[in-house]
Design a protein around this motif. Structure first.
Motif, PDB file in Angstrom:
ATOM      1  N   ARG A 150      61.278  24.852  67.599  1.00 42.74           N
ATOM      2  CA  ARG A 150      60.352  25.205  68.747  1.00 42.74           C
ATOM      3  C   ARG A 150      58.910  25.859  68.342  1.00 42.74           C
ATOM      4  NH1 ARG A 150      65.342  27.083  71.009  1.00 42.74           N
ATOM      5  NH2 ARG A 150      64.530  29.173  70.483  1.00 42.74           N
ATOM      6  N   ALA A 151      58.919  26.759  67.183  1.00 49.29           N
ATOM      7  CA  ALA A 151      57.767  27.428  66.958  1.00 49.29           C
ATOM      8  C   ALA A 151      56.525  26.384  66.387  1.00 49.29           C
ATOM      9  CB  ALA A 151      57.914  28.130  65.733  1.00 49.29           C
ATOM     10  N   LEU A 152      56.968  25.265  65.757  1.00 48.86           N
ATOM     11  CA  LEU A 152      55.988  24.290  65.205  1.00 48.86           C
ATOM     12  C   LEU A 152      55.563  23.314  66.486  1.00 48.86           C
ATOM     13  CD1 LEU A 152      54.138  23.544  62.899  1.00 48.86           C
ATOM     14  CD2 LEU A 152      55.957  21.720  62.348  1.00 48.86           C
ATOM     15  N   PRO A 168      56.907  16.804  53.398  1.00 49.69           N
ATOM     16  CA  PRO A 168      57.085  15.263  54.034  1.00 49.69           C
ATOM     17  C   PRO A 168      57.382  15.548  55.456  1.00 49.69           C
ATOM     18  CG  PRO A 168      58.197  15.597  51.865  1.00 49.69           C
ATOM     19  CD  PRO A 168      57.855  16.827  52.239  1.00 49.69           C
ATOM     20  N   GLY A 169      57.076  14.906  56.468  1.00 52.09           N
ATOM     21  CA  GLY A 169      57.498  14.840  58.016  1.00 52.09           C
ATOM     22  C   GLY A 169      58.659  13.915  58.032  1.00 52.09           C
ATOM     23  N   ALA A 170      59.160  13.961  59.113  1.00 52.91           N
ATOM     24  CA  ALA A 170      60.486  13.166  59.488  1.00 52.91           C
ATOM     25  C   ALA A 170      60.420  13.057  61.139  1.00 52.91           C
ATOM     26  CB  ALA A 170      61.600  13.950  59.020  1.00 52.91           C
ATOM     27  N   GLN A 171      61.013  11.884  61.336  1.00 54.23           N
ATOM     28  CA  GLN A 171      61.020  11.580  62.760  1.00 54.23           C
ATOM     29  C   GLN A 171      62.576  11.378  63.229  1.00 54.23           C
ATOM     30  OE1 GLN A 171      58.004  11.385  64.168  1.00 54.23           O
ATOM     31  NE2 GLN A 171      57.070  11.445  62.419  1.00 54.23           N
ATOM     32  N   ALA A 172      63.467  11.739  62.521  1.00 54.42           N
ATOM     33  CA  ALA A 172      64.793  11.940  63.042  1.00 54.42           C
ATOM     34  C   ALA A 172      65.693  12.876  62.145  1.00 54.42           C
ATOM     35  CB  ALA A 172      65.424  10.387  62.588  1.00 54.42           C
ATOM     36  N   GLY A 173      66.871  12.950  62.538  1.00 53.55           N
ATOM     37  CA  GLY A 173      67.806  14.033  61.801  1.00 53.55           C
ATOM     38  C   GLY A 173      68.070  15.344  62.571  1.00 53.55           C
ATOM     39  N   ASN A 174      68.847  15.942  62.296  1.00 53.60           N
ATOM     40  CA  ASN A 174      68.950  17.384  62.719  1.00 53.60           C
ATOM     41  C   ASN A 174      68.531  18.395  61.983  1.00 53.60           C
ATOM     42  OD1 ASN A 174      69.749  19.724  63.895  1.00 53.60           O
ATOM     43  ND2 ASN A 174      72.147  18.832  64.355  1.00 53.60           N
ATOM     44  N   THR A 215      58.456  19.530  61.590  1.00 57.78           N
ATOM     45  CA  THR A 215      57.853  18.881  60.545  1.00 57.78           C
ATOM     46  C   THR A 215      56.456  18.330  61.340  1.00 57.78           C
ATOM     47  OG1 THR A 215      58.908  16.551  60.673  1.00 57.78           O
ATOM     48  CG2 THR A 215      60.006  18.188  59.220  1.00 57.78           C
ATOM     49  N   ASN A 216      56.260  18.201  62.550  1.00 52.55           N
ATOM     50  CA  ASN A 216      55.137  17.808  63.017  1.00 52.55           C
ATOM     51  C   ASN A 216      54.421  18.894  63.920  1.00 52.55           C
ATOM     52  OD1 ASN A 216      55.141  14.757  62.305  1.00 52.55           O
ATOM     53  ND2 ASN A 216      57.290  15.091  63.189  1.00 52.55           N
ATOM     54  N   ALA A 254      52.071  11.736  62.408  1.00 51.51           N
ATOM     55  CA  ALA A 254      52.500  11.739  61.147  1.00 51.51           C
ATOM     56  C   ALA A 254      51.590  12.250  60.277  1.00 51.51           C
ATOM     57  CB  ALA A 254      53.287  10.234  60.574  1.00 51.51           C
ATOM     58  N   LYS A 255      51.799  13.425  59.438  1.00 53.18           N
ATOM     59  CA  LYS A 255      50.787  13.824  58.427  1.00 53.18           C
ATOM     60  C   LYS A 255      50.888  13.291  57.054  1.00 53.18           C
ATOM     61  CE  LYS A 255      53.774  17.888  57.509  1.00 53.18           C
ATOM     62  NZ  LYS A 255      54.974  17.452  58.069  1.00 53.18           N
TER      63      LYS A 255
END
Length: 430
Positions: free
Chosen positions: A94-96, A142-148, A159-160, A171-172
């Protein structure tokens, strides 16, 4: 221009008449960047004791001494929607994700992610058409768009930082070589493959055009052009030299190709690319995530072998707190490098730093408490002479961080009535 590529130029005095004819409202644009560091701060060594303009740099901020008069330290700001608000654990995610949006992220580790539009993308929509890139998103992890990644929250959240829509994070780019190619090539074409084949600098393709331009410039502009081209050449050399081609990365931390093994050098390369992007007016809006939220990176190179996140849960242990503040100071040292670079570039009657608003901070206050009030926030630069720096300002508790963003958007000719949980504008930036 030359051989299928083109290079942006810094603002030259000779450009002023053309900019006026082109309808630019201000001959020198204002830039805005958001720099994020994870896991909070050791707040006793971050927060200045005195308020107003009679304040001293605390231990963590001491590396910023050369640009102290360009700093505005803001205490008391909060990001309410980084709190659980009934959703349970997951403060790092939540912070990011709430940091630039002020929106409560939907707790999910599936594809149905949802947060809010971030302040950088609001500005990009308004001023992005004036530059080659509406915005640039940089990072070192690295960034990510899935996973827990955090207690039932998607990895997208931790990551975003930049969100184009409430369901689409930006995406960065973490590879300095790819970031450099994107800045200084015209997209698809022969440039990249040709340079790899012949090992020629991007400057070699535009040098003849640059010489012709230089002959038509005044002495001051000639010097500025030389400095800019030299910095591009030097950065390209460092980027090309940073590729790890002979030593395999450790299996527990696979480093993407083109990323240097030296973390400090990686950070500085990304900062250098951002300086060039601002200097050449390739973009006016950017984000840079120095490390993903919840990062457990080791800092052995500053004698802190433990993981950052593990240390942030210090439980009051003094030794752990001293190691946290050492990590905090390391990050600020790299930030100081960036600000001094901006301060050293002249733009008209001001510097590039004077014409910028660079926000540096974290979505967590004390990493041990996981609090989202009294956040560590500072803004560097004068925002084109619309901000009065050199001060420490303390706000009433629970003042929304997004109030600051409304005020920053006003200075980017990107005003909106509200953003996230904003309740108004901060009035004492000047």
């Amino acid at each position: 221009r030359g051989m299928g590529t083109a290079m942006a130029l810094p603002l030259l005095d000779a450009m002023a008449p053309a900019l006026a004819l082109a309808g630019e409202r201000k001959p020198v644009p204002t830039r805005m960047a958001f720099i994020y560091v994870p896991n909070g701060k050791h707040m006793p060594d971050w927060t200045p004791a005195a308020e107003g303009d009679d304040w001293q740099l605390p231990y963590i901020m001491e590396p910023l001494a050369p640009v102290k008069d360009r700093l505005l330290v803001l205490t008391g700001l909060a990001q309410h929607h980084a709190r659980a608000n009934g959703d349970g654990p997951g403060d790092h995610a939540r912070a990011l994700s709430a940091f630039l949006t002020g929106a409560q992220p939907k707790k999910t580790h599936g594809a149905d992610i949802q947060a809010g539009v971030s302040v950088d993308q609001v500005a990009a929509r308004r001023v992005g058409q004036r530059t080659k890139f509406a915005s640039l998103e940089y990072g070192c992890d690295p960034g990510a768009q899935a996973g827990n990644c955090d207690s039932g929250y998607s990895c997208s959240y931790s990551t975003n930082i930049s969100w184009r829509t409430d369901t689409s994070p930006q995406a960065k780019e973490i590879d300095p070589k790819l970031a450099f190619e994107r800045l200084f090539s015209n997209g698809p074409g022969p440039l990249g493959s040709q340079r790899e084949k012949y090992r020629r600098s991007v400057l070699d393709y535009v040098l003849e055009d640059a010489r012709d331009l230089k002959a038509r410039l005044g002495i001051k502009d000639q010097r500025k052009l030389d400095e800019y081209l030299t910095s591009v050449r030097e950065l390209e050399r460092r980027v090309n030299g940073s590729v790890e081609s002979t030593v395999a990365p450790p299996p527990e931390y696979p480093v993407p190709a083109g990323v240097p093994s030296d973390y400090a050098e990686h950070i500085r390369l990304m900062y250098d690319l951002l300086v060039l992007a601002f200097q050449g007016d390739l973009t006016r809006v950017s984000t840079f995530v120095v490390a993903n939220e919840g990062s457990n990176r080791s800092y052995k190179f500053i004698d802190v072998p433990e993981g950052h996140h593990d240390l942030s849960h210090h439980g009051g242990d003094n030794e752990k707190q001293m190691k946290i503040r050492a990590i905090n100071r390391f990050h600020v040292t790299q930030f100081a490098y960036f600000l001094e670079k901006l301060q050293g570039i002249q733009e008209g009657e001001r510097t590039l730093l004077d014409n910028s608003m660079i926000l540096y901070g974290s979505g967590i206050g004390d990493g041990n408490r996981h609090n989202h009030d009294d956040l560590p926030i500072l803004v560097a630069g004068r925002g084109g002479d619309t901000i009065k720096p050199g001060r420490h300002v303390r706000f009433e508790k629970e003042t929304p961080l997004n109030n600051l963003y409304l005020s920053m958007l006003d200075r980017m000719e990107s005003s909106v009535d509200e953003l996230g949980d904003s309740k108004g504008r901060l009035e004492n930036l000047i």
